[in-house]
Design a protein around this motif. Structure first.
Motif, mmCIF file in Angstrom:
data_model
loop_
_atom_site.group_PDB
_atom_site.id
_atom_site.type_symbol
_atom_site.label_atom_id
_atom_site.label_comp_id
_atom_site.label_asym_id
_atom_site.label_seq_id
_atom_site.Cartn_x
_atom_site.Cartn_y
_atom_site.Cartn_z
ATOM 1 N N LYS A 22 54.117 39.957 44.048
ATOM 2 C CA LYS A 22 52.790 40.402 43.630
ATOM 3 C C LYS A 22 52.158 39.387 42.663
ATOM 4 C CE LYS A 22 53.745 45.376 44.026
ATOM 5 N NZ LYS A 22 53.799 46.666 43.294
ATOM 6 N N ARG A 23 50.820 39.285 42.761
ATOM 7 C CA ARG A 23 50.055 38.444 41.830
ATOM 8 C C ARG A 23 49.212 39.302 40.884
ATOM 9 N NH1 ARG A 23 46.646 36.535 45.043
ATOM 10 N NH2 ARG A 23 47.577 36.941 47.074
ATOM 11 N N THR A 24 49.687 40.467 40.569
ATOM 12 C CA THR A 24 48.916 41.411 39.750
ATOM 13 C C THR A 24 48.498 40.800 38.422
ATOM 14 O OG1 THR A 24 50.194 43.224 40.738
ATOM 15 C CG2 THR A 24 48.885 43.729 38.769
ATOM 16 N N GLU A 25 49.425 40.236 37.696
ATOM 17 C CA GLU A 25 49.127 39.712 36.360
ATOM 18 C C GLU A 25 48.192 38.519 36.424
ATOM 19 O OE1 GLU A 25 49.776 41.169 33.522
ATOM 20 O OE2 GLU A 25 50.638 42.776 34.745
ATOM 21 N N GLN A 26 48.377 37.663 37.417
ATOM 22 C CA GLN A 26 47.485 36.504 37.558
ATOM 23 C C GLN A 26 46.053 36.953 37.822
ATOM 24 O OE1 GLN A 26 50.518 36.960 38.943
ATOM 25 N NE2 GLN A 26 51.375 35.054 39.759
ATOM 26 N N LEU A 27 45.907 37.927 38.711
ATOM 27 C CA LEU A 27 44.575 38.430 39.048
ATOM 28 C C LEU A 27 43.932 39.129 37.850
ATOM 29 C CD1 LEU A 27 45.490 39.788 42.575
ATOM 30 C CD2 LEU A 27 43.987 37.850 42.118
ATOM 31 N N LEU A 28 44.729 39.856 37.100
ATOM 32 C CA LEU A 28 44.194 40.543 35.914
ATOM 33 C C LEU A 28 43.694 39.555 34.874
ATOM 34 C CD1 LEU A 28 46.754 43.467 35.489
ATOM 35 C CD2 LEU A 28 44.311 43.685 36.007
ATOM 36 N N ASP A 35 35.375 41.321 31.779
ATOM 37 C CA ASP A 35 35.169 42.679 31.259
ATOM 38 C C ASP A 35 34.197 43.446 32.159
ATOM 39 O OD1 ASP A 35 35.429 44.865 29.573
ATOM 40 O OD2 ASP A 35 33.807 44.230 28.249
ATOM 41 N N PRO A 36 34.511 43.543 33.462
ATOM 42 C CA PRO A 36 33.556 44.131 34.412
ATOM 43 C C PRO A 36 33.541 45.654 34.390
ATOM 44 C CG PRO A 36 35.539 43.522 35.564
ATOM 45 C CD PRO A 36 35.739 43.092 34.135
ATOM 46 N N ASP A 37 32.421 46.202 34.826
ATOM 47 C CA ASP A 37 32.302 47.642 35.065
ATOM 48 C C ASP A 37 32.628 47.981 36.513
ATOM 49 O OD1 ASP A 37 31.033 48.460 32.424
ATOM 50 O OD2 ASP A 37 29.633 46.928 33.112
ATOM 51 N N ILE A 38 32.414 47.004 37.387
ATOM 52 C CA ILE A 38 32.613 47.188 38.828
ATOM 53 C C ILE A 38 33.269 45.935 39.391
ATOM 54 C CG2 ILE A 38 31.458 47.513 41.057
ATOM 55 C CD1 ILE A 38 29.099 48.756 39.377
ATOM 56 N N VAL A 39 34.290 46.120 40.225
ATOM 57 C CA VAL A 39 34.942 44.988 40.880
ATOM 58 C C VAL A 39 34.999 45.271 42.377
ATOM 59 C CG1 VAL A 39 36.989 43.524 41.010
ATOM 60 C CG2 VAL A 39 36.372 44.589 38.830
ATOM 61 N N GLY A 40 34.326 44.450 43.171
ATOM 62 C CA GLY A 40 34.382 44.558 44.623
ATOM 63 C C GLY A 40 35.485 43.669 45.157
ATOM 64 N N LEU A 41 36.321 44.210 46.037
ATOM 65 C CA LEU A 41 37.496 43.494 46.541
ATOM 66 C C LEU A 41 37.450 43.432 48.069
ATOM 67 C CD1 LEU A 41 40.016 45.394 44.242
ATOM 68 C CD2 LEU A 41 39.214 43.040 43.898
ATOM 69 N N ALA A 62 45.850 49.290 35.171
ATOM 70 C CA ALA A 62 45.834 48.399 34.009
ATOM 71 C C ALA A 62 44.439 48.281 33.406
ATOM 72 C CB ALA A 62 46.353 47.021 34.405
ATOM 73 N N LEU A 63 43.420 48.360 34.236
ATOM 74 C CA LEU A 63 42.033 48.206 33.778
ATOM 75 C C LEU A 63 41.393 49.536 33.400
ATOM 76 C CD1 LEU A 63 40.913 45.663 36.528
ATOM 77 C CD2 LEU A 63 41.204 45.141 34.090
ATOM 78 N N GLY A 64 42.092 50.642 33.656
ATOM 79 C CA GLY A 64 41.520 51.959 33.384
ATOM 80 C C GLY A 64 40.348 52.269 34.287
ATOM 81 N N MET A 65 40.449 51.846 35.553
ATOM 82 C CA MET A 65 39.363 52.029 36.514
ATOM 83 C C MET A 65 39.768 52.971 37.641
ATOM 84 S SD MET A 65 37.752 48.210 37.008
ATOM 85 C CE MET A 65 36.574 47.546 35.828
ATOM 86 N N ARG A 80 41.815 45.512 54.311
ATOM 87 C CA ARG A 80 40.752 46.464 54.018
ATOM 88 C C ARG A 80 40.102 46.153 52.673
ATOM 89 N NH1 ARG A 80 44.059 51.691 54.064
ATOM 90 N NH2 ARG A 80 42.132 52.577 53.235
ATOM 91 N N THR A 81 38.864 46.575 52.538
ATOM 92 C CA THR A 81 38.123 46.378 51.297
ATOM 93 C C THR A 81 38.457 47.489 50.293
ATOM 94 O OG1 THR A 81 36.254 47.665 52.105
ATOM 95 C CG2 THR A 81 36.202 45.290 52.523
ATOM 96 N N ALA A 82 38.000 47.305 49.064
ATOM 97 C CA ALA A 82 38.148 48.338 48.032
ATOM 98 C C ALA A 82 37.180 48.025 46.902
ATOM 99 C CB ALA A 82 39.584 48.411 47.504
ATOM 100 N N LEU A 83 37.036 48.970 46.013
ATOM 101 C CA LEU A 83 36.192 48.790 44.826
ATOM 102 C C LEU A 83 36.857 49.503 43.650
ATOM 103 C CD1 LEU A 83 32.373 48.906 44.453
ATOM 104 C CD2 LEU A 83 33.733 50.493 43.072
ATOM 105 N N MET A 84 36.795 48.877 42.483
ATOM 106 C CA MET A 84 37.278 49.491 41.249
ATOM 107 C C MET A 84 36.095 49.626 40.281
ATOM 108 S SD MET A 84 40.913 47.486 40.562
ATOM 109 C CE MET A 84 40.098 45.919 40.185
ATOM 110 N N THR A 85 36.049 50.720 39.553
ATOM 111 C CA THR A 85 34.965 50.891 38.594
ATOM 112 C C THR A 85 35.378 51.799 37.448
ATOM 113 O OG1 THR A 85 32.646 51.542 38.287
ATOM 114 C CG2 THR A 85 33.946 52.838 39.854
ATOM 115 N N ARG A 86 34.777 51.559 36.297
ATOM 116 C CA ARG A 86 34.982 52.444 35.146
ATOM 117 C C ARG A 86 33.783 53.375 34.961
ATOM 118 N NH1 ARG A 86 34.457 47.425 31.482
ATOM 119 N NH2 ARG A 86 36.717 47.532 31.564
ATOM 120 N N LEU A 87 32.770 53.227 35.814
ATOM 121 C CA LEU A 87 31.578 54.059 35.729
ATOM 122 C C LEU A 87 31.777 55.342 36.546
ATOM 123 C CD1 LEU A 87 28.824 51.308 36.168
ATOM 124 C CD2 LEU A 87 29.658 52.320 34.033
#
Length: 337
Positions: A22-28, A35-41, A62-65, A80-87
């Motif tokens: 996994k590249r989780t830490e590198q990507l984080l 400091d995004p509110d929305i991340v499109g993947l 980790a991002l609380g999203m 597949r696509t995905a989206l992360m958001t804190r909103l």
């Protein structure tokens, strides 16, 4: 303000050449720096099933999203696509168009801090580079369908953003094809004939079957500065640009609007050759656009090339239209040219 990031994380954040590491830490490290509110993947979920949480699930935690997954693609080989958001999320929809869209268009409506509604669309257009102009026709078909899906939003003046990996160049954008060619050849050398669908390009994936007899010539190009220059010139005029030209009839290319003369290359991250990752905003948002840039590095100077084969694109929108907003520069205006 609302900060958005579009980021192709390569194969869902897994390094398949390293037994699914996994590249989780590198990507984080990259994502956190914005400091995004929305991340499109665009390339969020790997079709290969690994044990435990997926990389995007780990990142969201980790991002609380909140994590929203894009729809199934209809192929067991597609990401597949995905989206992360804190909103706060108001609605989610996957636009599935079998035979028209290679991957479903993910739609997520959120509530901004001001109480305004903002809809984000995340897409990953087809690559199909080895199909020559047929690949471009596929992307043109996809863009026309996306414009049809977004038509009601334009008609009603609803603020919305379209972002992702479009796998194509914008009109007049630079393209250093020789850098891409050298990058692909380096990967092929390390590949050692292993049949591995790891998200990375290889020479046969970008060269049409009928032209593969020229592969020795392409390898020779990378060894000559003169041939590289000629190759870049030919590729600049050959590369299809229709899909982005069509989108710019209706939407603002956020990076080009703010940076009319910068290259803004996003791919490959280790040898940037062209800009294929975009954040498009509808014209109602342009007065709010405050920043858009390519994320070459993240926290503590961590280089983006060590996290993915794409560099992330970040944009920032103010919550209210500022008074006295200058008019759109002529080079960046929505046009039908």
């Amino acid at each position: 303000m609302t900060r958005v990031v579009s980021y192709n994380i390569l194969a869902g954040g897994y390094s398949l050449r390293e037994k699914g590491a996994k590249r989780t830490e590198q990507l984080l490290k990259i994502i956190r720096s914005a400091d995004p509110d929305i991340v499109g993947l665009p390339e969020a979920l790997n079709p290969i099933k690994f044990e435990g949480l997926t990389v995007v699930e780990e990142m969201a935690q980790a991002l609380g999203m909140q994590l929203i997954e894009g729809g199934q693609t209809g192929s067991n080989r597609d990401y597949r696509t995905a989206l992360m958001t804190r909103l706060p999320i108001l609605s989610v929809k996957n636009h599935v168009r079998p035979g028209v869209l290679t991957r479903p268009l993910l739609e997520v409506c959120v509530e901004e801090r001001s109480g305004q509604q903002l809809t984000i669309f995340v897409i990953h257009l087809a690559a199909s580079f080895n199909r020559r102009w047929a690949g471009n026709h596929i992307r043109m078909r996809e863009v026309r369908e996306i414009l049809n899906i977004l038509a009601p939003f334009r008609a009603e003046g609803k603020p919305h953003i379209l972002m992702g990996d479009f796998n194509t160049l914008a009109p007049k954008d630079d393209f250093t094809a020789s850098a891409l060619l050298k990058y692909v050849m380096r990967l092929d050398t390390r590949r050692k004939n292993i049949a591995l669908q790891d998200g990375h390009p290889h020479l046969d994936s970008v060269v049409p079957r009928r032209l593969r007899f020229l592969n020795p010539v392409f390898r020779a190009v990378g060894q000559s500065d003169l041939l590289c220059k000629l190759f870049d010139l030919a590729a600049y005029f050959y590369a299809p640009r229709g899909p982005i030209r069509l989108l710019k009839e209706h939407y603002i290319d956020c990076f080009r609007y703010l940076h009319p003369h910068e290259q803004g290359f996003t791919c490959p991250a280790a040898a940037p050759a062209g800009r294929i990752d975009y954040v498009f905003a509808d014209p109602t948002l342009i007065g709010r656009l405050e920043m858009c840039h390519v994320m070459v590095e993240g926290e503590d100077g961590f280089l983006g090339e060590h996290a993915s084969d794409h560099l992330a694109m970040a944009a920032e929108f103010g919550l209210l239209v500022a008074p006295g907003v200058p008019s759109t520069p002529a080079d960046n205006a929505i046009s039908r040219t």
